[in-house]
Design a protein around this motif. Structure first.
Motif, PDB file in Angstrom:
ATOM      1  N   ARG A 162     -28.424  69.499  61.746  1.00 41.02           N
ATOM      2  CA  ARG A 162     -28.204  68.056  61.927  1.00 41.02           C
ATOM      3  C   ARG A 162     -28.699  67.619  63.300  1.00 41.02           C
ATOM      4  N   LEU A 163     -28.432  68.416  64.306  1.00 39.52           N
ATOM      5  CA  LEU A 163     -28.914  68.117  65.657  1.00 39.52           C
ATOM      6  C   LEU A 163     -30.441  68.071  65.672  1.00 39.52           C
ATOM      7  N   GLU A 164     -31.054  69.026  65.020  1.00 40.95           N
ATOM      8  CA  GLU A 164     -32.522  69.073  64.944  1.00 40.95           C
ATOM      9  C   GLU A 164     -33.063  67.842  64.208  1.00 40.95           C
ATOM     10  N   ALA A 165     -32.385  67.421  63.145  1.00 45.64           N
ATOM     11  CA  ALA A 165     -32.823  66.237  62.389  1.00 45.64           C
ATOM     12  C   ALA A 165     -32.750  64.980  63.240  1.00 45.64           C
ATOM     13  N   ASP A 166     -31.698  64.849  64.033  1.00 45.51           N
ATOM     14  CA  ASP A 166     -31.506  63.643  64.845  1.00 45.51           C
ATOM     15  C   ASP A 166     -32.344  63.631  66.120  1.00 45.51           C
ATOM     16  N   HIS A 167     -32.526  64.783  66.745  1.00 45.02           N
ATOM     17  CA  HIS A 167     -33.104  64.803  68.090  1.00 45.02           C
ATOM     18  C   HIS A 167     -34.307  65.721  68.243  1.00 45.02           C
ATOM     19  N   GLY A 168     -34.730  66.342  67.171  1.00 39.02           N
ATOM     20  CA  GLY A 168     -35.850  67.276  67.276  1.00 39.02           C
ATOM     21  C   GLY A 168     -36.865  67.035  66.186  1.00 39.02           C
ATOM     22  N   ASP A 169     -37.147  68.056  65.442  1.00 40.20           N
ATOM     23  CA  ASP A 169     -38.159  68.041  64.394  1.00 40.20           C
ATOM     24  C   ASP A 169     -37.468  68.010  63.031  1.00 40.20           C
ATOM     25  N   PRO A 170     -37.453  66.853  62.353  1.00 37.71           N
ATOM     26  CA  PRO A 170     -36.777  66.773  61.059  1.00 37.71           C
ATOM     27  C   PRO A 170     -37.326  67.751  60.019  1.00 37.71           C
ATOM     28  N   ALA A 171     -38.634  68.013  60.033  1.00 40.07           N
ATOM     29  CA  ALA A 171     -39.204  68.954  59.066  1.00 40.07           C
ATOM     30  C   ALA A 171     -38.671  70.369  59.308  1.00 40.07           C
ATOM     31  N   ALA A 172     -38.524  70.747  60.571  1.00 38.81           N
ATOM     32  CA  ALA A 172     -37.946  72.058  60.891  1.00 38.81           C
ATOM     33  C   ALA A 172     -36.487  72.103  60.450  1.00 38.81           C
ATOM     34  N   ALA A 173     -35.789  70.985  60.616  1.00 38.52           N
ATOM     35  CA  ALA A 173     -34.392  70.919  60.170  1.00 38.52           C
ATOM     36  C   ALA A 173     -34.303  71.100  58.662  1.00 38.52           C
ATOM     37  N   VAL A 174     -35.209  70.472  57.927  1.00 38.63           N
ATOM     38  CA  VAL A 174     -35.214  70.623  56.462  1.00 38.63           C
ATOM     39  C   VAL A 174     -35.406  72.094  56.103  1.00 38.63           C
ATOM     40  N   ARG A 175     -36.358  72.754  56.715  1.00 36.90           N
ATOM     41  CA  ARG A 175     -36.592  74.175  56.411  1.00 36.90           C
ATOM     42  C   ARG A 175     -35.345  75.006  56.702  1.00 36.90           C
ATOM     43  N   ARG A 176     -34.753  74.791  57.859  1.00 40.08           N
ATOM     44  CA  ARG A 176     -33.561  75.547  58.260  1.00 40.08           C
ATOM     45  C   ARG A 176     -32.400  75.287  57.288  1.00 40.08           C
ATOM     46  N   LEU A 177     -32.225  74.017  56.924  1.00 33.66           N
ATOM     47  CA  LEU A 177     -31.083  73.641  56.086  1.00 33.66           C
ATOM     48  C   LEU A 177     -31.276  74.022  54.620  1.00 33.66           C
ATOM     49  N   ARG A 178     -32.512  74.093  54.157  1.00 31.47           N
ATOM     50  CA  ARG A 178     -32.735  74.584  52.781  1.00 31.47           C
ATOM     51  C   ARG A 178     -32.283  76.040  52.665  1.00 31.47           C
ATOM     52  N   VAL A 179     -32.572  76.834  53.688  1.00 29.38           N
ATOM     53  CA  VAL A 179     -32.122  78.234  53.704  1.00 29.38           C
ATOM     54  C   VAL A 179     -30.597  78.275  53.717  1.00 29.38           C
ATOM     55  N   GLU A 180     -29.987  77.442  54.558  1.00 32.61           N
ATOM     56  CA  GLU A 180     -28.527  77.398  54.644  1.00 32.61           C
ATOM     57  C   GLU A 180     -27.922  76.945  53.314  1.00 32.61           C
ATOM     58  N   TRP A 181     -28.550  75.983  52.646  1.00 32.07           N
ATOM     59  CA  TRP A 181     -28.059  75.487  51.358  1.00 32.07           C
ATOM     60  C   TRP A 181     -28.058  76.608  50.314  1.00 32.07           C
ATOM     61  N   GLN A 182     -29.097  77.430  50.309  1.00 39.16           N
ATOM     62  CA  GLN A 182     -29.145  78.560  49.368  1.00 39.16           C
ATOM     63  C   GLN A 182     -28.022  79.555  49.654  1.00 39.16           C
ATOM     64  N   ARG A 183     -27.710  79.726  50.912  1.00 36.09           N
ATOM     65  CA  ARG A 183     -26.652  80.654  51.318  1.00 36.09           C
ATOM     66  C   ARG A 183     -25.263  80.079  51.114  1.00 36.09           C
ATOM     67  N   VAL A 233     -23.262  71.137  54.389  1.00 33.47           N
ATOM     68  CA  VAL A 233     -24.683  71.471  54.346  1.00 33.47           C
ATOM     69  C   VAL A 233     -25.448  70.421  53.542  1.00 33.47           C
ATOM     70  N   ALA A 234     -24.847  69.960  52.445  1.00 30.62           N
ATOM     71  CA  ALA A 234     -25.489  68.915  51.642  1.00 30.62           C
ATOM     72  C   ALA A 234     -25.721  67.662  52.477  1.00 30.62           C
ATOM     73  N   ASP A 235     -24.729  67.272  53.254  1.00 27.17           N
ATOM     74  CA  ASP A 235     -24.878  66.096  54.109  1.00 27.17           C
ATOM     75  C   ASP A 235     -25.980  66.308  55.137  1.00 27.17           C
ATOM     76  N   ALA A 236     -25.962  67.437  55.812  1.00 27.76           N
ATOM     77  CA  ALA A 236     -26.957  67.712  56.850  1.00 27.76           C
ATOM     78  C   ALA A 236     -28.365  67.794  56.261  1.00 27.76           C
ATOM     79  N   LEU A 237     -28.514  68.431  55.099  1.00 22.46           N
ATOM     80  CA  LEU A 237     -29.823  68.536  54.466  1.00 22.46           C
ATOM     81  C   LEU A 237     -30.298  67.164  53.994  1.00 22.46           C
ATOM     82  N   GLY A 238     -29.401  66.382  53.428  1.00 24.78           N
ATOM     83  CA  GLY A 238     -29.766  65.025  53.021  1.00 24.78           C
ATOM     84  C   GLY A 238     -30.239  64.202  54.204  1.00 24.78           C
TER      85      GLY A 238
END
Length: 131
Positions: free
Chosen positions: A4-25, A31-36
């Motif tokens: 979520r921090l990465e989505a707000d203040h960094g690279d949203p695409a990197a956040a999506v990649r990171r959070l998709r992995v977390e969602w699978q785990r 996690v759904a909120d952060a990935l959305g």
């Protein structure tokens, strides 16, 4: 949550990649909120809405009355031109906690102001053929 921090203040695409992995785990509401939110920030509001709905759905693992989740859902809905739903969820975020974020509270208020009041469609006239 780092995604979520990465989505707000960094690279949203990197956040999506990171959070998709977390969602699978761990497919949890948090996690759904952060990935959305990351998907929204990465320019994918239609996909984002699926996760925002999951995070706020009144079912096991979702449905939390969390101001941040409602704000995220409302902003995603606004982007998708779902004005009534956006107005309702942004208002709900402020009702739950009017101080939930120094960054997002002003954005929620501005979005509600921009959306304005719901149209007054009134009650349709009935033409019953009498007359």
């Amino acid at each position: 949550m780092l995604g979520r921090l990465e989505a707000d203040h960094g690279d949203p695409a990197a956040a999506v990649r990171r959070l998709r992995v977390e969602w699978q785990r761990r497919p949890a509401a948090e996690v759904a909120d952060a990935l959305g939110w990351a998907l929204y920030r990465a320019g994918e509001p239609a996909q984002a809405l699926l996760f925002a709905l999951r995070a706020t759905a009144p079912e096991p693992g979702g449905g939390l009355r969390d101001a941040v989740y409602m704000y995220h859902r409302g902003m995603i809905e606004r982007e998708l031109q779902r004005h009534g739903a956006a107005r309702r969820h942004l208002t709900e975020a402020l009702r739950i906690n009017p101080h939930f974020s120094p960054l997002h509270v002003p954005a929620a208020r501005a979005a509600i102001e921009e959306l304005g009041q719901p149209p007054d469609a009134g009650v349709p006239e009935m033409d019953d053929g009498v007359g």
